[in-house]
Design an enzyme around this catalytic site. Structure first.
Site, mmCIF file in Angstrom:
data_model
loop_
_atom_site.group_PDB
_atom_site.id
_atom_site.type_symbol
_atom_site.label_atom_id
_atom_site.label_comp_id
_atom_site.label_asym_id
_atom_site.label_seq_id
_atom_site.Cartn_x
_atom_site.Cartn_y
_atom_site.Cartn_z
ATOM 1 N N ARG A 1 0.873 -1.173 0.000
ATOM 2 C CA ARG A 1 0.000 0.000 0.000
ATOM 3 C C ARG A 1 0.908 1.220 0.000
ATOM 4 O O ARG A 1 2.116 1.074 0.081
ATOM 5 C CB ARG A 1 -0.880 -0.010 1.231
ATOM 6 C CG ARG A 1 -0.050 -0.067 2.509
ATOM 7 C CD ARG A 1 -0.890 0.118 3.745
ATOM 8 N NE ARG A 1 -0.010 0.289 4.881
ATOM 9 C CZ ARG A 1 -0.396 0.713 6.080
ATOM 10 N NH1 ARG A 1 -1.667 0.995 6.298
ATOM 11 N NH2 ARG A 1 0.447 0.847 7.075
ATOM 12 N N GLU B 1 -5.160 7.304 15.065
ATOM 13 C CA GLU B 1 -4.996 5.860 15.242
ATOM 14 C C GLU B 1 -4.103 5.579 16.437
ATOM 15 O O GLU B 1 -3.145 6.303 16.700
ATOM 16 C CB GLU B 1 -4.313 5.203 14.024
ATOM 17 C CG GLU B 1 -5.081 5.222 12.740
ATOM 18 C CD GLU B 1 -4.341 4.473 11.629
ATOM 19 O OE1 GLU B 1 -3.456 3.646 11.939
ATOM 20 O OE2 GLU B 1 -4.635 4.727 10.455
ATOM 21 N N ASN C 1 -3.648 8.031 3.104
ATOM 22 C CA ASN C 1 -3.362 7.451 4.413
ATOM 23 C C ASN C 1 -1.860 7.422 4.625
ATOM 24 O O ASN C 1 -1.120 6.996 3.730
ATOM 25 C CB ASN C 1 -3.891 6.015 4.478
ATOM 26 C CG ASN C 1 -3.757 5.398 5.859
ATOM 27 O OD1 ASN C 1 -4.339 5.884 6.817
ATOM 28 N ND2 ASN C 1 -2.943 4.356 5.962
ATOM 29 N N GLU C 2 -1.435 7.887 5.759
ATOM 30 C CA GLU C 2 -0.012 7.813 6.105
ATOM 31 C C GLU C 2 0.911 8.008 4.901
ATOM 32 O O GLU C 2 1.735 7.130 4.580
ATOM 33 C CB GLU C 2 0.293 6.470 6.785
ATOM 34 C CG GLU C 2 -0.375 6.336 8.155
ATOM 35 C CD GLU C 2 0.014 5.065 8.914
ATOM 36 O OE1 GLU C 2 0.591 4.161 8.300
ATOM 37 O OE2 GLU C 2 -0.258 5.000 10.120
ATOM 38 N N CYS D 1 11.703 7.141 -9.817
ATOM 39 C CA CYS D 1 11.458 6.719 -11.204
ATOM 40 C C CYS D 1 11.783 7.845 -12.182
ATOM 41 O O CYS D 1 12.133 8.956 -11.797
ATOM 42 C CB CYS D 1 10.008 6.276 -11.356
ATOM 43 S SG CYS D 1 8.851 7.652 -11.394
ATOM 44 N N TRP E 1 3.468 -5.594 13.909
ATOM 45 C CA TRP E 1 4.659 -5.469 13.053
ATOM 46 C C TRP E 1 5.957 -5.278 13.837
ATOM 47 O O TRP E 1 7.020 -5.165 13.252
ATOM 48 C CB TRP E 1 4.457 -4.312 12.064
ATOM 49 C CG TRP E 1 3.742 -3.160 12.676
ATOM 50 C CD1 TRP E 1 2.408 -2.894 12.600
ATOM 51 C CD2 TRP E 1 4.301 -2.139 13.501
ATOM 52 N NE1 TRP E 1 2.101 -1.769 13.326
ATOM 53 C CE2 TRP E 1 3.237 -1.282 13.883
ATOM 54 C CE3 TRP E 1 5.579 -1.863 13.956
ATOM 55 C CZ2 TRP E 1 3.424 -0.176 14.703
ATOM 56 C CZ3 TRP E 1 5.785 -0.764 14.775
ATOM 57 C CH2 TRP E 1 4.706 0.059 15.141
ATOM 58 N N CYS F 1 10.023 7.853 -4.143
ATOM 59 C CA CYS F 1 10.123 7.199 -5.450
ATOM 60 C C CYS F 1 11.297 7.787 -6.212
ATOM 61 O O CYS F 1 11.668 8.944 -5.997
ATOM 62 C CB CYS F 1 8.813 7.385 -6.215
ATOM 63 S SG CYS F 1 8.844 6.649 -7.874
#
Lengths: 677, 677, 677
Positions: free
Chosen positions: C112, C308, C150-151, C158, C316, C156
């Protein structure tokens, strides 16, 4: 080769690579083999490139000479199909044969065990090679087995695998909806609308480490698919061989507790199990024994072949210490004691170059028989001749079984939580070790095996309960069996989806408990196991570690309680009377001291007794065949041990008779092979 | 620059990057250089992109100004060719210039020392640049050396390298059959039928770690090829420069024990050796000394240039502690004491941005002379003026040599087994250190060097014995030399193929022993060295670790035996009388206490004595030239030390005369430069 | 949702994923929510793939049902835009949406938070989705916030990012010459002649580890660019939402001290701050508090949403221990005590499959309310109803500020030298902790925030001094402020280029010192801080570690000196009288014992006092709004603590009145919520 009429003694020999040597050496090899009583060799394991110089040419001229030489010298052959390393020319011309790594990198030519299992090139040329080989050598009556490829293993993540994975998934799930359901893909927005959208789970997609995945469902299926893909490679070669040489047994060499391949699934397609035993010098004998017992369990107790072990050193450990005098012999007998009908080495002659040149061999670089290693090997060769056919086909009779399951292994260790330290094999070993230390024989069985012949069945960390297994367990206990399982059991189904309604899910009724929460203890943090007064044999307070399930009794009885933390005084070990039998739940990872008492307690209750004796560092096993019973007594310690015999025996190696209650002095690393008389 | 008539003192200065600064700063630099007595700078090391803005344009306008400024200020120049980092535009236009990593990833523009050595683009444009540069500046008489590229190193695994590797292999082996033979390719089915099938050995083919390969033969050749490829880059630039400026010396800066490049092979093409000395603060002085001695050994003892060191801190260590007061001076003298004719720094002015902005400099960010570092540097500058030409060209006279060999280094550490902890340089250092602690001069020599001038030759872990070396060693010992080697020697030939017939192979006769087995001891496990009564000077019991060769005497005498394990009482150290000389075999890695006695024993026997004294933390060396003899006494301790002089000396720095047997108080980190009078 | 008229109490609830469950479960959820007093849920966080089965189809049928159900049940909704994980079909069709890793590997579909922020596909389809969503649900009056993506996080590398990076650079620097100047590209020959020559800085170009770069300039700009790229994604969604639903607040969930994103820059675009608090069980309460205070500081002290936290375990961590009884409640109140106006969990119902199935939830796999966790949660739900609107909108009043700056964080840790152990947040925490232990409120502020309202401003390791910040600091101190900074401050400008002329550069005058050198102490090595007699309150000798700046006084007064090494007796802590104020320089990393005294000393001088009391493991904060003042007293210890009240209070949870000087016994993990009356 195993339970084979052509074979009348424990075969002795190993991997032989004459193609790496000039022919003048071969004659010398024959002389030395004869000196060492070697009667079997594995050949052609890596000679694909040699035997097939290009796409159209097959050239077996060297192998022909080798085969003839061996036949002439009455040496049996375990004939490799040679497909364990593809030729360089093939890799150059057909790169599809090269694997893609877990991190997505395309491999180049190199190493071994390097072919993509779903490569069309590999499939085509491996089949061709096997056809040629088997047609050419089918009439050599000294071939005792086909040795297909070598140590299958690893994994590939290439495009061909990806495509084939989708085919495999389609076959399994039929519709994409069922796959979505099985993998719970609405989590993190993973809904697939077509099988073509699925990619291989690796470091570039769902994994962040080899063992750590964001989607257990796909990773678990990929583990199965990868194992199946290689199994298909094996079956392809096997089917050709079966057709052309229906009377030659077929095997490949396994590697004990090797995670990537579900050997229980593979075993069905092998005529017998063969395996390579490479403990390091500090591996405990119980750990080695457990691997042997797993290998024996793969085909329901049938004897297996010890296909490889080193006569002296390995080369790939950080520190490659020599096997001490006597250890090679001791560990060879340990294999036989657990069901092996062969004793074989890698390698017969120490290679001159490349990475295994420092791996031990019968014949060292010095090239003659005047070495400690050669002397120990030829001494053992002589002994095996004395033993003759006495143990061949002999079985181990066990009243206790430990359940082992590859799917469960994968699922537990792919699990995100509760503890990274939870290692399935370690937990299994904890129970196995206690049985072994009592010299109580154990079968290691799959979830497909029948339970009824066992008094006690132990299934440590039975995290995954497969379809139907609940009924099997309930039936077993209902009829009077004793079943033991542990923390983190009954959590998921085959797809790693949680069984809702309270742990331990399917076996909640059987165990008579509800597990509300699972606490993870960091390394070095312990809780306490405090045994209830009533259980005098187990009395005491012991360390609990790793995980602590927090339990509510639902019919079960409390055997021990936790001694600490907010769940102090809640049950830690429970026993549930279930019809005629008992179901025990061990809610934490226990220290050995407790487990030792616990296992003993269970065995005593079931009247299961040690073979001969339970004595520290003394391993005793017994192989039974028709009316013959051979007992092995192995002294793994560094001291002389006194063994008191429980009945009359014949010492096969010394050709001596011992009376009942004789006291035998068994040397350090010493071995007794006793026939009941 | 070295043994150069234009130079009449130890050159003092270092890397100077005026192009990173506005011109107004340059004048200030000149003032500060003059204050610090700086008389040489290295420039243009990384200015390729600046000097060549595109394919066709060369613009030396800034460099012209810099060159003129320096000439005007009487500062000598070590002129960089600037090819150590290619321009970004070049990388964009010609990606062949970018390296491919060990893991197969193609690099993008960035860093430095980044060109593929086999890139056609690099070769073309580097040559063009060197031509332009040398033609433009050939008449500047203050150029004392060409500084080609910079710190050559690393490796590339691109397609161009792969192709060129095949050409290199073809040149070496002529036929594919000979290559197959050399690499023992029948192992693991690696038979090649054409050079085109060969791929570079890296993480995607034969390696599983940088140092761990499945095929030593190819990996070893690739190490040679990679070193040769960069050497070819050097030679290309060198040849152009030699043609255009035949009177200017040419060098590049080495890095001590730098594994990827075979400096002995390179050294032939350099007019003098230059190197960069970057110990961390806790590096022992003996370790630094060993690097200096290696550098001196590369060209048979010729003085070398200390091209770089930091005046204060480095920036790339985990903890970049300051060089304590006095240490920069002490270590500068240590370089000179071991053969350097220069003292040079990186960098003259601390850069303002990018990763070396926290690397020490003569001129700090504060920009003036009022710093501890500047003061220490200018003090040293003054001293070097006092010393003048007294040590220039002076040689070290050694009676002891240590053999060092890059091929051996590569081969030992590519070896799969017997122990991952076996590190060649560590074993070499164990012997070197004991000699250094005795203040006995040592030459570090290659296997090509003559042995006859040495009383003692030590070749630790002489794993690879090259063609002809056996004869050289036998000749040497036959004539009375003392030869020492250790465990794991005489194992393989140049291709890493085992010498059959018993270790130590080619030198079995010379050593008078046969090594039957090699045991590996895990870290923290020890055996014992128990010296025979007869060898009183060595008497005692000592720790043995790492590897233990198990020996049979074949004419040699036992000097010490093992004290433990199953090979207790077998020989551990042996001495073989071979004609007029002696060959010693040390079958294990010994603790320092023993080696210290052992080295002393050998030296005493050969009447080799410490220079001046052997005193803890006091390093003494002597450079000799014609009738002049300069002795360096360095106090590496934190305390004042008393030095008693063995004869009459002149203290050059203090301009004082010391009588024989004077007792000198030498400060912590203090230095004496004494001329024999 | 925050400072929102629709909301009249602390919202209580969390992430709810009904789409993962059959509809029959939803009714049960409503029953359980009601039991637990849940009144808000976050939904649709990861349902992109579900809601958009292909390019043209949007299918909100399930979401419609969910929205209606929630409205009917009076549950408020924090509505996710769902763009935090792109659909598999999109990844297959438009690979530009997939990120490229730091090592250059192109990702495949999986996980995700996986979209490239500069992907045209992502931008197009995310916008479309947000448009559809907001138009469809704009009239649901129970939506209290948009939860965008989200979060946000990661990075990246690329080609699209590379191209966009060049555009970003062009916008920033206008000309390539200015970029060359800013990055100091003449270092290592990096001169660029065109923006097109610039490549992304990663493992293939300038980096050798994630945190270690060869060119700070480009790496620092890439960190900014990456943060900006994702911010642009956020702004794009935000702008659409603002247009269609101007009255609904917009946020996304932050992650505390999350390095990749400059939250101060982001905060401007959020209507309120929301964040996810996932401490491990051994995280100190002060560390958690610091994150809350940072979050509160992002929007100048405005209350935020705790979006949260886990009600019990995470999944985790290596060891996912249970939150002990009371801890969930305690930490929930800690959030409120530091400015949160919500208490929310991940997750409402424990998922059945994939990696978060062992993450804690309000409703466990057992599926009912009979669990410890559910009971603790519903107890808290009741309490929050009691508190009602009393704390909503309440602010913390702080006299002390700590400066925190993302650019500084990046720059310090990209720095090559002087010590790898220097971690910005650790140094900040050292100071924060001492204030928290004194129960003195602290604001964490950016370099853009005004300083005038604070008595004391602490800026640990103010390595980078941005344009104008010098003046701000001088003004602040001139007017009477107390400013504290530490070692390694005032070194560089925004481009990580050194401020020449002597450290601490721009603030040299303000601090009244010159730092000549910076020494790095390896782990376990210490210097000493010896306080001058005059500073009685600080008296003693303390440990100094990490870095030691070597200082010359230029007007400042010596407060403490070093006790060791060659800079013994030079200043270690200094104080400079600057007009009306004081500027303190702490030249090393101090042990807590000293800092505790030091912070206390500064506060006493400024008459800043603890709220209520300063007592070990007792945390006290106060939220003030108009005439209302709520004090939180949290007992983080394992023992009962006595709290003596400083005035009259009402205990809101017990509805009791306490007199001044009452002694309250506060249970382990207990909480007092007191209203001043």
């Amino acid at each position: 080769m195993i339970e084979d009429k052509k074979v009348s003694k424990i075969l002795y020999g190993g991997d032989y690579n004459p193609t790496q040597w000039p022919e003048e050496i071969w004659q010398e090899d024959m002389r030395l083999f004869s000196l060492a009583k070697v009667d079997v060799v594995s050949i052609n394991i890596f000679d694909w490139a040699l035997n097939q110089p290009d796409e159209e040419t097959y050239d077996f001229s060297i192998l022909d000479k080798v085969m003839d030489l061996l036949r002439k010298n009455n040496i049996k052959v375990c004939l490799g199909t040679g497909t364990a390393a593809h030729p360089a020319w093939m890799a150059k011309k057909y790169p599809d044969i090269l694997r893609v790594e877990f991190n997505g990198m395309k491999r180049k030519f190199g190493g071994r065990h390097n072919s993509c299992p779903n490569s069309p090139t590999f499939k085509k040329y491996a089949s061709e090679m096997v056809k040629h080989l088997s047609l050419r050598y089918k009439d050599y009556n000294n071939i005792v087995a086909w040795h297909v490829s070598n140590e299958y293993g690893g994994a590939c993540y290439c495009e061909n695998c990806e495509k084939q994975f989708r085919v495999w998934l389609k076959r399994k799930y039929k519709t994409i909806e069922r796959l979505n359901e099985a993998w719970n893909t609405r989590f993190w927005g993973h809904t697939f609308y077509s099988f073509d959208e699925i990619v291989v789970p690796n470091l570039l997609s769902e994994h962040f480490e080899v063992e750590r995945t964001m989607f257990q469902g796909i990773s678990l299926d990929y583990a199965r698919f990868n194992s199946d893909s290689m199994l298909e490679n094996f079956i392809t070669e096997r089917n050709i061989l079966k057709k052309i040489t229906p009377n030659i047994q077929i095997t490949t060499n396994f590697m004990g507790f090797y995670k990537p391949l579900d050997y229980f699934k593979w075993a069905k397609y092998l005529d017998f199990i063969a395996w390579d035993n490479y403990p390091s010098n500090d591996t405990s004998y119980e750990k080695i024994a457990m691997s042997h017992d797993l290998m024996r369990g793969l085909k329901g107790g049938k004897p297996f072949a010890l296909m490889e072990q080193t006569p002296s050193v390995t080369n790939w450990l950080p520190y490659n210490a020599l096997k001490r005098p006597g250890v090679m012999r001791l560990w060879s007998y340990e294999a036989v004691a657990h069901g092996s009908d062969t004793v074989m080495f890698f390698q017969m002659r120490r290679t001159i170059g490349a990475c295994e040149k420092f791996h031990g061999a019968l014949i060292d670089h010095v090239g003659n028989e005047n070495t400690r290693v050669f002397r120990e090997c030829s001494k053992l060769g002589e002994e095996l001749q004395l033993i003759g056919d006495k143990v061949l086909g002999g079985r181990i009779e066990a009243k206790v079984a430990i359940v082992f399951d590859w799917d469960n292994w994968w699922a537990i260790e792919y699990s995100a939580g509760p503890s990274l330290d939870l290692k399935y094999v370690d937990e299994v070993f904890k129970y196995y070790k206690e049985l072994m230390d009592l010299n109580i024989p154990v079968d290691i069985i799959s979830t497909d095996d029948v339970l009824d012949k066992y008094e006690v069945v132990i299934a440590p960390v039975l995290y995954m309960i497969k379809k139907g297994y609940k009924d099997k367990l309930e039936d077993y206990v209902a009829k009077g069996g004793t079943f033991v399982t542990t923390f983190f059991s009954g959590i998921v189904n085959e797809n790693d989806k949680v069984k809702l309604g309270g742990y331990p899910g399917d076996i909640r009724k059987l165990m008579g408990i509800w597990v509300e929460e699972i606490d993870a203890l960091p390394k070095g943090v312990f809780n306490e196991i405090v045994v209830e007064e009533k259980f005098k044999e187990l009395k005491g307070s012991y360390k609990a570690e790793l995980l602590c399930d927090i339990i509510h009794l639902e019919g079960a009885e409390m055997v021990a309680r936790y001694g600490k933390d907010f769940y102090k005084d809640t049950p830690c070990i429970t026993k549930n009377k279930f019809k005629e039998g008992e179901a025990w739940y061990v809610a934490t990872s226990c220290e050995d001291t407790f487990l030792s008492k616990f296992i003993n307690y269970l065995c005593v209750k079931k009247n299961i007794k040690p073979i001969l004796c339970a004595q520290k560092d003394i391993e005793v096993t017994r192989r039974v065949k028709e009316d013959r019973e051979i007992t092995f007594v192995l002294n793994h310690s560094e001291e002389i041990k006194n063994i008191v015999l429980d009945k009359k025996y014949k010492d096969i190696l010394k050709d001596e008779i011992y009376k009942k209650e004789s006291e035998i002095k068994l040397n350090a690393k010493g071995v007794l092979v006793l026939e009941s008389i």
